[in-house]
Design an enzyme around this catalytic site. Structure first.
Site, PDB file in Angstrom:
ATOM      1  N   LYS A  43       0.807  -1.511   0.238  1.00  0.00           N
ATOM      2  CA  LYS A  43      -0.050  -0.152  -0.086  1.00  0.00           C
ATOM      3  C   LYS A  43       0.901   1.457  -0.057  1.00  0.00           C
ATOM      4  O   LYS A  43       1.664   1.271   0.798  1.00  0.00           O
ATOM      5  CB  LYS A  43      -0.969   0.063   0.882  1.00  0.00           C
ATOM      6  CG  LYS A  43      -1.670   1.688   1.312  1.00  0.00           C
ATOM      7  CD  LYS A  43      -2.741   0.981   0.829  1.00  0.00           C
ATOM      8  CE  LYS A  43      -4.002   2.672   0.861  1.00  0.00           C
ATOM      9  NZ  LYS A  43      -4.202   3.034  -0.268  1.00  0.00           N
ATOM     10  N   CYS A 126      -2.313  10.082  -6.047  1.00  0.00           N
ATOM     11  CA  CYS A 126      -3.261   9.709  -5.473  1.00  0.00           C
ATOM     12  C   CYS A 126      -4.442  10.885  -5.842  1.00  0.00           C
ATOM     13  O   CYS A 126      -4.274  11.859  -5.249  1.00  0.00           O
ATOM     14  CB  CYS A 126      -2.954   9.643  -3.977  1.00  0.00           C
ATOM     15  SG  CYS A 126      -4.318   9.118  -2.613  1.00  0.00           S
TER      16      CYS A 126
HETATM   17  C1  DHB Z   1      -5.266   6.587  -2.242  1.00  0.00           C
HETATM   18  C2  DHB Z   1      -6.302   5.948  -3.819  1.00  0.00           C
HETATM   19  C3  DHB Z   1      -5.729   6.665  -5.061  1.00  0.00           C
HETATM   20  O1  DHB Z   1      -6.366   6.194  -6.215  1.00  0.00           O
HETATM   21  C4  DHB Z   1      -3.698   6.180  -4.664  1.00  0.00           C
HETATM   22  O2  DHB Z   1      -3.140   6.462  -5.721  1.00  0.00           O
HETATM   23  C5  DHB Z   1      -3.263   6.287  -3.006  1.00  0.00           C
HETATM   24  C6  DHB Z   1      -4.236   6.458  -2.416  1.00  0.00           C
HETATM   25  C7  DHB Z   1      -6.004   6.146  -1.507  1.00  0.00           C
HETATM   26  O3  DHB Z   1      -6.656   6.262  -0.600  1.00  0.00           O
HETATM   27  O4  DHB Z   1      -5.759   5.153   0.192  1.00  0.00           O
END
Ligand code: DHB
Length: 307
Positions: A43, A126
């Site tokens: 993540k 993001c």
């Molecule tokens: C999140 C969503 C995304 O598309 C990304 O690239 C990174 C983080 C999120 O909301 O956690």
């Protein structure tokens, strides 16, 4: 026979998880490690640990999903500490890094450059942090970031791109990428700031940002394919390209192969189906290729035919 490589890192199959679902905790990453996924992708991490946005922040949709998680993660130090145990599961480790400034990204990239991770995927896209625009839609910021992040060590640096929708944007971004030693790109992230409305409740289906969130899954497959194809044509065969967006069957993965992806990542399908998706899609891709008489990925990679 689905071996591939990205930026010189060998992968035992074409599929891995995408940074996003079920890859935040040691327990979740351990499950990916024990699945058929070819790599473990973490993540996106931030400098500090984060709880993320208020719930509900994810919703399954008939043709995909919408999410505004807000980068819930353990903070980069936790992932740095986890690298040895992730590597011990015997597959490449891809670290996703998503700092809120170039300085934070520099600190985190420098730290992971000194780790045993295999690939560093810096997330420029993001869409879910209130008040923080996506770097990938700001070409000057993208260039400023790349000028500082690519020479902090020997590990290959890649960037996670937002989806683009205009030929001039593909060209501008490709021209910037060519000026720096970017070794791979991952395209595409979710389509940011979409709105799904439930007519029964007369409200959005997720809470953060007034309901605005990243659209994922089937909806975005043609967009992911277009981005992979455009960047393959603009950046040439030496660029590592990881395709993402709406892959849930072997034939979806094969479409990304035709568009020119070296490997693909799975997000919404992994969220909905769990870790068995990697083996299932791998088998489907293998069967699909065998039926067509293709022995290896290179037989079809980038070989989209003209109509
Ligand atoms: C999140 C969503 C995304 O598309 C990304 O690239 C990174 C983080 C999120 O909301 O956690």
């Amino acid at each position: 026979n689905l071996q591939t490589s990205v930026a010189g890192v060998a992968l035992s199959s074409y599929l891995m998880n995408a940074s996003g679902p079920k890859c935040t905790t040691a327990e979740e990453l351990n499950i990916i490690g024990h699945s058929q996924a070819a790599a473990i992708v973490t993540k996106s991490c931030t400098f500090e640990a984060r709880q993320g946005n208020p719930e509900p922040r994810y919703r399954d949709l008939p043709l995909g999903s919408i999410q505004s998680m807000g980068l819930p993660n353990l903070g980069y130090q936790a992932y740095l500490d986890m690298v040895p145990s992730l590597k011990a599961m015997g597959k490449p480790v891809v670290i996703s890094i998503s700092g809120f400034s170039i300085a934070e990204n520099r600190t985190m990239v420098t730290a992971f450059q000194q780790s045993d991770a295999d690939l560093l995927e810096v997330n420029f896209s993001c869409p879910n942090i209130p008040g923080k625009p996506q770097i990938a839609y700001d070409f000057e910021q993208t260039e400023a970031a790349l000028s500082q992040l690519c020479q902090l060590g020997d590990k290959p640096i890649g960037i996670k791109l937002a989806p683009y929708f205009d030929m001039s944007h593909f060209e501008s971004m490709a021209a910037i990428i060519k000026r720096y030693p970017v070794k791979f790109i991952t395209c595409v992230n979710s389509i940011g700031n979409t709105l799904v409305i439930d007519p029964e409740t007369e409200s959005p289906v997720i809470k953060p940002k007034g309901g605005y969130g990243g659209l994922c899954g089937d909806y975005i497959k043609p967009i992911g394919l277009a981005n992979v194809r455009a960047f393959r044509q603009l950046l040439g065969d030496d660029m590592g390209i990881i395709g993402v967006g709406g892959i849930k069957t072997g034939s979806d993965a094969f479409e990304y192969l035709l568009a020119g992806a070296d490997a693909v990542q799975i997000a919404t399908c992994f969220e909905k189906e769990g870790p068995s998706c990697f083996q299932r899609i791998e088998q489907e891709l293998s069967d699909f290729m065998a039926k067509k008489g293709y022995q290896q990925l290179s037989d079809a990679k980038g070989k989209l035919k003209a109509l």
